[in-house]
Design an enzyme around this catalytic site. Structure first.
Site, short mmCIF file in Angstrom:
data_model
loop_
_atom_site.label_atom_id
_atom_site.label_comp_id
_atom_site.label_asym_id
_atom_site.label_seq_id
_atom_site.Cartn_x
_atom_site.Cartn_y
_atom_site.Cartn_z
N GLU A 157 19.53 80.35 -3.96
CA GLU A 157 20.29 79.09 -3.97
C GLU A 157 19.95 78.27 -5.20
OE1 GLU A 157 21.52 77.03 -0.04
OE2 GLU A 157 19.77 75.96 -0.76
N GLU A 160 21.78 79.75 -8.00
CA GLU A 160 23.22 79.45 -7.85
C GLU A 160 23.50 78.02 -8.33
OE1 GLU A 160 24.63 79.74 -3.79
OE2 GLU A 160 26.69 79.25 -4.37
N CYS A 177 22.18 76.50 5.10
CA CYS A 177 21.26 77.16 6.04
C CYS A 177 21.37 76.64 7.47
CB CYS A 177 19.82 77.08 5.55
SG CYS A 177 19.39 75.49 4.92
N SER A 197 27.08 76.48 -0.69
CA SER A 197 26.39 77.61 -1.33
C SER A 197 26.83 78.88 -0.62
CB SER A 197 24.89 77.43 -1.18
OG SER A 197 24.24 78.66 -1.36
N LYS A 236 21.97 79.14 16.16
CA LYS A 236 21.67 80.36 15.40
C LYS A 236 22.25 81.60 16.09
CE LYS A 236 19.59 78.96 11.73
NZ LYS A 236 20.03 79.39 10.39
N GLU A 239 25.69 81.85 14.85
CA GLU A 239 25.67 82.33 13.46
C GLU A 239 25.45 83.85 13.41
OE1 GLU A 239 22.11 81.56 11.04
OE2 GLU A 239 23.42 80.81 9.48
N GLU A 244 31.12 88.65 9.88
CA GLU A 244 30.78 89.05 8.50
C GLU A 244 29.29 89.36 8.33
OE1 GLU A 244 32.07 86.25 9.53
OE2 GLU A 244 31.25 84.48 8.54
N CYS A 381 15.22 70.70 11.67
CA CYS A 381 15.10 71.69 12.75
C CYS A 381 13.89 71.44 13.64
CB CYS A 381 14.98 73.09 12.17
SG CYS A 381 16.24 73.49 10.96
S1 SF4 Z 1 18.04 73.21 14.43
FE1 SF4 Z 1 19.59 71.67 14.01
S2 SF4 Z 1 19.30 71.23 11.83
FE2 SF4 Z 1 18.23 73.13 12.24
S3 SF4 Z 1 19.69 74.70 11.73
FE3 SF4 Z 1 19.92 74.28 13.93
S4 SF4 Z 1 21.52 72.77 14.14
FE4 SF4 Z 1 20.86 72.82 11.99
#
Ligand code: SF4
Ligand code: SF4
Length: 456
Positions: A157, A160, A177, A197, A236, A239, A244, A381
């Site tokens: 990053e 980039e 992220c 990014s 997550k 995600e 992809e 996080c």
């Molecule tokens: S814990 Fe909250 S800030 Fe961290 S990646 Fe997940 S949603 Fe985003």
């Protein structure tokens, strides 16, 4: 995904107060529900919900059935609250019991400053070594750290950003992220997606490396590698399921569990967490620097990127490592960093609720900065939706502060504090990836985005 249990919800709407996208719908005093299309799965509603079912309540669906519906292990003892996220610990337990699977695990930076709370230790206790030991006792074949790929993210990053600034790419560049932030941008400001990014998040970079480089190092068939993530975050899981995310030829991350679920697995296995020795993470995908670990707190990605960008551009060591001007709590923060002739302007947004005015500036072509970090959760996080719950608002604040302090304490203790100094990052570029933004990095570590604006 995130749900509200209609049997347990009292309609207090505490969840609606913290929801950054107004996804909680319902009348006050009546059971609420989640608009799944706009929910960004941050789990902040899960963190604040305090309505739960007691074993004395008549007429409720039996607890065993609720545990199964929520994907929780039958041994879980904690109260079942109205707002909940789908669990995956059962899948991990099955994978660990399967002799045909080679199970690799990664643990995110913010987990190590919170997991010990589940075992009665003070808020924010730092426990990376005990956690590594616990994961080995659970039977994982390789115990790695997402902090390693946080370092790798900085290499990709940071380069980039330098390329966009010096060669004329889309600016300002946004960090990518936090998956909840990425989903928000896709659904609310799809026209701004070129600003993101192209780097995958550290979780997804690690997954792609487990089934390529990691499998090669251990001489195992990548088809047998089962890739598990432990995250502070409830988004997550979404995600990891993006279509992809299979650059390795397999799904990069097979399953994601939260900090709370890791504690369930440890308790379920009868492991005495507090009595465990301090152990190291495996190498090569587990060695990390202070820069990698501060990804867990707001401003951390920015600080880590600046530590490395300074050295790449100025070709000399950065004079001060603690860039306190990008650290801090809720809100929007701007700063200018002088690197030789370049005046790099940055913006740090903590809490998704604060981002819309900044994005309106970007849309109007009035944003006066090059690089923006956005974290959905307040203070980053460390207060993610999958972290141990603190029911009282005052305890929640204390937990956030203690976990943040612990994050920076860990950074200060580590022998290397800049991603570009991580010996195993140097090694992976030399042996496998080539160079940042090179062909292999581009294929395995970068991604593209999906506009998903709701139809009127
Ligand atoms: S814990 Fe909250 S800030 Fe961290 S990646 Fe997940 S949603 Fe985003
Ligand atoms: S998970 Fe986050 S976005 Fe979804 S309803 Fe809960 S607070 Fe709102």
């Amino acid at each position: 995904m995130i749900f509200i249990d209609q049997e347990l919800c009292t309609g207090c709407r505490r969840c609606a107060e913290v929801c950054p996208v107004d996804a909680i719908v319902g009348e006050p005093g009546k059971p609420q529900s989640v608009d799944q299309e706009i929910c960004v799965m941050c789990g902040q509603c899960v963190q604040v919900c305090s309505s739960y079912g007691s074993i004395w309540d008549d007429g409720l669906t039996p607890r065993e059935q609720k545990l199964a519906e929520r994907g929780l292990l039958p041994s879980v003892k904690e109260p079942l609250f109205a707002a909940w996220n789908e669990g995956r610990a059962k899948l991990v337990k099955e994978a660990l019991a399967d002799p045909d699977r080679y199970v690799m695990v990664q643990v995110a930076p913010a987990v190590r400053v919170a997991i010990a709370e589940e075992f009665g230790m003070p808020l924010g206790s730092l426990a990376p070594g005990k956690m590594a030991a616990a994961l080995r006792r659970l039977g994982f074949d390789r115990v790695y750290s997402t902090d390693f790929t946080a370092d790798l993210t900085i290499m990709e990053e940071g380069n980039e950003l330098i390329e966009r600034v010096t060669k004329g790419g889309t600016l300002p560049m946004f960090t990518s992220c936090c998956p909840a932030w990425v989903k928000y941008l896709e659904q609310t400001y799809p026209e701004l997606l070129p600003h993101l990014s192209t780097c995958k998040s550290p979780q997804q970079m690690a997954g792609a490396l487990f089934k390529t480089y990691g499998a090669k190092v251990d001489n195992v068939d990548p088809a047998k590698v089962y890739s598990v993530s432990v995250m502070p975050c409830t988004c997550k899981d979404f995600e990891s399921g993006r279509p992809e995310m299979k650059a390795s030829g397999y799904r990069d991350v097979d399953v994601v569990i939260t900090t709370r679920e890791l504690a369930h697995l440890i308790k379920d296995a009868g492991i005495d967490f507090n009595a465990l020795p301090e152990e190291e993470y495996d190498r090569p995908l587990g060695l990390y620097t202070g820069a990698g670990t501060i990804f867990g707190a707001t401003g951390g990605v920015m600080e880590a990127a600046l530590r490395t960008a300074y050295e790449v551009i100025a070709k000399k060591p950065i004079p001060e490592l603690d860039l306190k001007f990008v650290r801090g709590g809720e809100g929007v923060r701007y700063a200018t960093v002088k690197i030789e002739d370049l005046e790099l302007k940055v913006c740090v947004v903590s809490g998704l609720k604060n981002v819309a005015p900044v994005l309106e500036q970007v849309k109007a072509g009035k944003a006066d900065f090059h690089f923006m970090e956005v974290m959905t959760c307040p203070v980053g996080c460390v207060s993610g939706g999958g972290q141990p719950k603190a029911l009282l608002p005052s305890d929640r604040l204390c937990a956030r502060m203690a976990r943040t302090e612990s994050t920076y304490r860990h950074d200060a203790q580590l022998p290397h504090r800049k991603s570009n100094e991580n010996p195993d990052i140097k090694k992976i570029y030399k042996e496998f990836l080539g160079k940042p933004l090179g062909e292999k990095s581009h294929h395995l570590l970068h991604t593209s985005y999906t506009p998903r604006r709701r139809k009127a």
